[in-house]
Design an enzyme around this catalytic site. Sequence first.
Site: not given
Length: 245
Positions: A23-24
Amino acid sequence: MQFTASKQTENCLLGPESDSQRTLYPYVTGTSVVALKYKDGILMAADMGGSYGSTLRYKSVERMKPIGKHSLLGASGEISDFQEILKYLDELILYDNMWDDGNSLGPKEVHNYLTRVMYNRRNKFNPLWNSLVLGGVKRGEKYLGTVSMIGVNFEDNHVATGFGNHLARPILRQEWHENLSFEDGVKLLEKCMRVLLYRDRSAINKLQIAKITEEGVTISQPYSLKTYWEFSAFENPTQGAVGSW
């Protein structure tokens, strides 16, 4: 003679980690949670907004949940990661209940568990994008702590996440005291939430206040605060400002 490895062989050598994703940045997020100790237990407040980027997309997101018999959890940040944390905690409480030994996990144990989960995920470079507040009462002892998305944690008489760390905690430091009644505690939390509503673009005027005592958890129905928008600073916010903005 030359040997060339097939694409399938390369994938096998690389292993499943080559296809793993992280998850950026969070997608749907909730803003501040504010909590404090009062005379009989813990009070916690959070609004019900869920922001999709900078858009206030959802207006009925509950971000406070009871955990077991003695704890109350509130979360800022990514809503889906909060749901994942609740799954972990459901498994933890179920496993604890299976012992059937007359004992149950208290808020201190749950808080320690959350610090390990958050720090573990941080070390895998795949953090859960939340700041958590955990409060509770067990055997007459009040407990209130917080943990960040990278595992930074502490206990205090009052805590806040997000913008609440900057805007609500100065108010709490000035006005909180150990013998705070339930009514005064609610008023103090409402004052903090009103300031956040004025100053935090992600806050909405629909909130819940939860309390936990020896008797258990009570979460209020959603309600709105009375507001006043005629302050001169609101009418002309750029007055006296230096620069082109």
